[in-house]
Design an enzyme around this catalytic site. Sequence first.
Site, mmCIF file in Angstrom:
data_model
loop_
_atom_site.group_PDB
_atom_site.id
_atom_site.type_symbol
_atom_site.label_atom_id
_atom_site.label_comp_id
_atom_site.label_asym_id
_atom_site.label_seq_id
_atom_site.Cartn_x
_atom_site.Cartn_y
_atom_site.Cartn_z
ATOM 1 N N ASP A 11 0.779 -1.260 0.000
ATOM 2 C CA ASP A 11 0.000 0.000 0.000
ATOM 3 C C ASP A 11 0.804 1.300 0.000
ATOM 4 O O ASP A 11 0.469 2.233 0.736
ATOM 5 C CB ASP A 11 -0.953 0.017 1.198
ATOM 6 C CG ASP A 11 -1.963 -1.114 1.164
ATOM 7 O OD1 ASP A 11 -1.889 -1.951 0.256
ATOM 8 O OD2 ASP A 11 -2.833 -1.166 2.060
ATOM 9 N N LYS A 97 -7.307 -4.628 -2.698
ATOM 10 C CA LYS A 97 -8.147 -5.082 -1.587
ATOM 11 C C LYS A 97 -9.068 -3.957 -1.132
ATOM 12 O O LYS A 97 -8.841 -2.792 -1.458
ATOM 13 C CB LYS A 97 -7.288 -5.554 -0.417
ATOM 14 C CG LYS A 97 -6.463 -4.441 0.175
ATOM 15 C CD LYS A 97 -5.517 -4.955 1.221
ATOM 16 C CE LYS A 97 -4.502 -3.885 1.566
ATOM 17 N NZ LYS A 97 -5.082 -2.653 2.111
ATOM 18 N N CYS A 141 -2.383 -2.527 7.694
ATOM 19 C CA CYS A 141 -2.239 -3.523 6.637
ATOM 20 C C CYS A 141 -0.983 -4.382 6.787
ATOM 21 O O CYS A 141 -1.022 -5.580 6.521
ATOM 22 C CB CYS A 141 -2.285 -2.848 5.271
ATOM 23 S SG CYS A 141 -2.685 -4.034 4.021
HETATM 24 C C1 VGL Z 1 -4.940 0.846 5.724
HETATM 25 C C2 VGL Z 1 -6.162 2.204 7.096
HETATM 26 C C3 VGL Z 1 -7.219 2.151 6.227
HETATM 27 C C4 VGL Z 1 -3.659 0.155 5.425
HETATM 28 C C5 VGL Z 1 -5.993 0.761 4.842
HETATM 29 O O1 VGL Z 1 -3.434 -0.222 4.256
HETATM 30 O O2 VGL Z 1 -2.835 -0.002 6.350
HETATM 31 N N1 VGL Z 1 -5.023 1.562 6.840
HETATM 32 N N2 VGL Z 1 -7.126 1.427 5.108
#
Ligand code: VGL
Length: 204
Positions: A11, A97, A141
């Site tokens: 991410d 995702k 994540c």
């Molecule tokens: C994530 C908060 C909200 C992440 C994803 O990828 O860590 N954190 N959505």
Amino acid sequence: MGKRAALLVVDIQNDFCPGGALGVPDGDAIIARVNRAVALFTRRGLPVVFTRDWHPRVTKHFKEFGGAWPPHCIQGTKGARFHPDLDVPKGSLVLSKGMDPEVDSYSGFQAFTDRGRDLESALHELGVDELVICGLATDYCVRATALDALRRGMPVRVLRDAIRGVDLKPGDSEIAEKEMRVHGARFSESRVMARLLAKARSPP
Ligand code: VGL
Ligand code: ZN
């Protein structure tokens, strides 16, 4: 270090970097190290896999609809793109995702390629026996993905200097690191990982 480690880059998207909708403090500070790891794995012919958060506009993941977060990483927006400094070699496997509006998910093991293949089967197909994890965010994540891998019996090494956390509550990232460690994750500085990789794979 296993015989066939894969690098999992979690991410590293605009919205998770400073200035983004859910900017992780110093999130972009890890990118140079991540790029070095990507180059190292690629040179050795080892798989590099990227995940991305990829939400619809309406999802229970967002505050407005009952979740915890401001809108971020909405499919097709600039915020959802990989950070421009991140090296994503052509042909890399990218898994998305967070597409299900009803499910609040964080783990890369709930991510899919654009052909609908999940991470576990993609790794199996690649013959991967260890995951080296870096990226954002430590306390969400990265944490969920590492714990899921360990639960599946896959050894995990986390690049300590190539992750950053949200820390909604101060100390969340530290707690997440402890949890990963307790469940069997090893932590290495990325420089050290480079040496481990060289040793594990040195030619006969
Ligand atoms: C994530 C908060 C909200 C992440 C994803 O990828 O860590 N954190 N959505
Ligand atoms: Zn998200």
